[in-house]
Enzyme design. Structure first.
Site, PDB file in Angstrom:
ATOM      1  N   LEU A 148       6.769  -8.624  12.119  1.00 35.37           N
ATOM      2  CA  LEU A 148       7.940  -7.770  11.917  1.00 35.37           C
ATOM      3  C   LEU A 148       7.585  -6.305  12.162  1.00 35.37           C
ATOM      4  O   LEU A 148       8.081  -5.426  11.468  1.00 35.37           O
ATOM      5  CB  LEU A 148       8.505  -7.929  10.494  1.00 35.37           C
ATOM      6  CG  LEU A 148       9.352  -9.177  10.215  1.00 35.37           C
ATOM      7  CD1 LEU A 148       9.906  -9.121   8.799  1.00 35.37           C
ATOM      8  CD2 LEU A 148      10.490  -9.328  11.223  1.00 35.37           C
ATOM      9  N   ARG A 149       6.738  -6.036  13.149  1.00 32.14           N
ATOM     10  CA  ARG A 149       6.453  -4.646  13.486  1.00 32.14           C
ATOM     11  C   ARG A 149       7.191  -4.304  14.777  1.00 32.14           C
ATOM     12  O   ARG A 149       6.894  -4.837  15.833  1.00 32.14           O
ATOM     13  CB  ARG A 149       4.958  -4.390  13.645  1.00 32.14           C
ATOM     14  CG  ARG A 149       4.672  -2.889  13.805  1.00 32.14           C
ATOM     15  CD  ARG A 149       3.211  -2.545  13.722  1.00 32.14           C
ATOM     16  NE  ARG A 149       2.460  -3.109  14.812  1.00 32.14           N
ATOM     17  CZ  ARG A 149       1.372  -3.857  14.658  1.00 32.14           C
ATOM     18  NH1 ARG A 149       0.932  -4.132  13.446  1.00 32.14           N
ATOM     19  NH2 ARG A 149       0.733  -4.339  15.703  1.00 32.14           N
TER      20      ARG A 149
ATOM     21  N   CYS B   7       1.311 -15.926  28.070  1.00 32.84           N
ATOM     22  CA  CYS B   7       1.850 -17.129  27.428  1.00 32.84           C
ATOM     23  C   CYS B   7       3.297 -16.978  26.950  1.00 32.84           C
ATOM     24  O   CYS B   7       4.184 -17.676  27.444  1.00 32.84           O
ATOM     25  CB  CYS B   7       0.973 -17.519  26.244  1.00 32.84           C
ATOM     26  SG  CYS B   7      -0.664 -18.083  26.731  1.00 32.84           S
TER      27      CYS B   7
ATOM     28  N   GLY C 120       8.394  -2.415  18.062  1.00 34.80           N
ATOM     29  CA  GLY C 120       7.636  -1.687  19.071  1.00 34.80           C
ATOM     30  C   GLY C 120       8.080  -2.052  20.468  1.00 34.80           C
ATOM     31  O   GLY C 120       9.252  -2.328  20.714  1.00 34.80           O
TER      32      GLY C 120
END
Length: 450
Positions: free
Chosen positions: A265-266, A275, A268
């Site tokens: 949940l960062r 992949c 950016g």
């Protein structure tokens, strides 16, 4: 009474997955033979050298390659399928499954070629184990082809054992996995894989036995869930910017709910690499072939949100430079898609740097491990040997890969060499207070401007 002999293992394909798996199997005590059709790669691996950066992998390989001083000698490499078929009891297929050119679908040609080459040579009991990420239904088709081609007949079996390696943690994930999933059609195949994975099972690693389709779906479902979580918080970042909220505080608050959790949940620049993006698209393509495309229409928006982050960073850079990129100097910190890797495939950082360059900016990039791979992909960008050199005379600095090294940079030192103290944090890992205190204009995705 003598202990039963351990099965001998082969690994077909010595890319990122294959070389890690081969070295780990040797470390677990097995005799291992790795195969690749590229002689130069085999020569390099036989010297104990790895053609990629992965923490701990060179050391692991060096402990076991035949002929190296002090090595166990349990691991060697070849280009011969005949040697592999003669040597092995368990054959792991670890070849690449890239996205088809111009399509969303997966290119199965490398997997098909491996089975077509190996199967006619299997004259005694053997278990062929697919580890490559493939469209659901592939294992059933490959099992039929194996039965058709193998002289050993029913004694040559197929199983599916998806990999869950995280770049930067691949050695640990192979030796100490958080789960082992096997798709099998017989108790014999299950017992053989329990034998192969006896060490992690003794540590308490869950062993999940499924049919072929479920084993194939586990990997694509896991990747789709992770991608969804990343794009969700990035969508919230877009809303936070519109409403002047703080996505970092928002993520902290909702992450305390144990049904949600804080991991991934960062906000950016979004996800990249070899992949996640291609697996997501291949999953959508396969669902369409199965007539279940409506079930995965949401993944198109997940992909769209992810790609939009890159365009947004380009626009924020243009805004920081007063509306124009032509002739402006941009210092870029990071080229790889994630830290602790030299992988620049579908890297958001490198994509942003490339877009800025194409729109007229003078871009200089520094990455601790990915410079050579980045240069091969984008030779027209400028490259520096240090963060300080990358930002020298820069009109704006972009932080695009969250290497620990960048979090330890001294804003005051960097401030002495730039043209303008303006930084954009594309990964939300820098401390805004430290940079602002040193006189920088600091902006991060999804956070208030001040």
């Amino acid at each position: 009474m003598a202990e039963p002999a351990l099965p001998r293992i082969t690994v077909i394909g010595t890319g990122y997955l294959g070389v890690t798996h081969a070295a780990a199997m040797a470390d677990l005590g097995f005799e291992v033979l790795g195969l690749d059709i590229v002689p130069e790669k085999i020569e390099m691996l036989s010297r104990g050298e790895v053609p990629l950066y992965e923490p701990g992998l060179t050391e692991l390989l060096g402990r076991h390659v035949t002929g190296l001083e002090g090595a166990s000698g349990r691991l060697r490499f070849t280009t011969s399928y005949e040697e592999v078929a003669e040597f092995g009891d368990v054959h792991f297929v670890c070849v690449n499954t890239p996205q088809r050119h111009g399509e969303y679908a997966c290119d199965m040609s490398y997997v098909d070629s491996a089975v077509e080459s190996l199967a006619p040579l299997l004259r005694r009991p053997a278990l062929v184990v697919g580890k490559s990420t493939v469209p659901v239904g592939s294992a059933r088709r490959l099992a039929a082809r194996l039965a058709e081609l193998a002289p050993a007949g029913e004694d040559a079996e197929l199983a599916w054992n998806p990999e869950f390696l995280r770049e930067g943690f691949a050695v640990r994930d192979t030796l100490h996995p958080d789960r082992i999933v096997v798709g099998v059609r017989s108790e014999r195949a299950e017992q053989r894989l329990r034998e192969v994975y006896a060490s992690p099972l003794a540590e308490g690693t869950p062993f999940i036995v499924t049919d072929f389709p479920t084993a194939e779906l586990v990997k694509t479902a896991a990747n789709s869930f992770l991608a969804t979580k990343i794009s969700f918080i990035n969508a919230m970042a877009e809303v936070c910017e519109a409403a002047d909220g703080d996505v970092v505080k928002l993520a902290d608050a909702i992450g305390h709910d144990d049904r949600i959790g804080r991991k991934f949940l960062r906000a950016g620049l979004g996800f990249g690499g070899g992949c996640l993006p291609k697996d997501l698209r291949a999953f959508m393509a396969r669902a369409g072939e199965l007539g279940a495309d409506q079930a995965l229409t949401f993944l198109r928006e997940i992909d769209s949100i992810n790609m939009r982050r890159r365009a947004h960073m380009v626009e924020l850079t243009r805004e920081a430079l007063g509306g124009g990129l032509l002739g402006k100097r941009v210092g870029v910190l990071g080229a790889t898609f994630k830290p602790e890797s030299d992988d620049v495939r579908d890297s958001p950082a490198l994509n942003v740097a490339g877009q800025l360059h194409l729109q007229g900016a003078q871009v200089t990039v520094y990455d601790p491990k990915g410079t050579e791979n980045a240069r091969a992909l984008f030779p027209t960008l400028g490259y520096a040997a240090s963060a300080l050199e990358a930002v020298r005379a820069a009109d704006v600095v972009l932080h695009l890969t969250e290497w620990a090294e960048f979090g330890e940079l001294d804003p005051a030192t960097l401030g002495e060499v730039v043209a303008t103290r303006h930084i954009l944090d594309g990964r939300n890992t820098l401390d805004p207070r430290l940079w602002r205190k040193a006189g920088w204009t600091f902006r991060a995705l999804g956070r208030p401007t001040a």
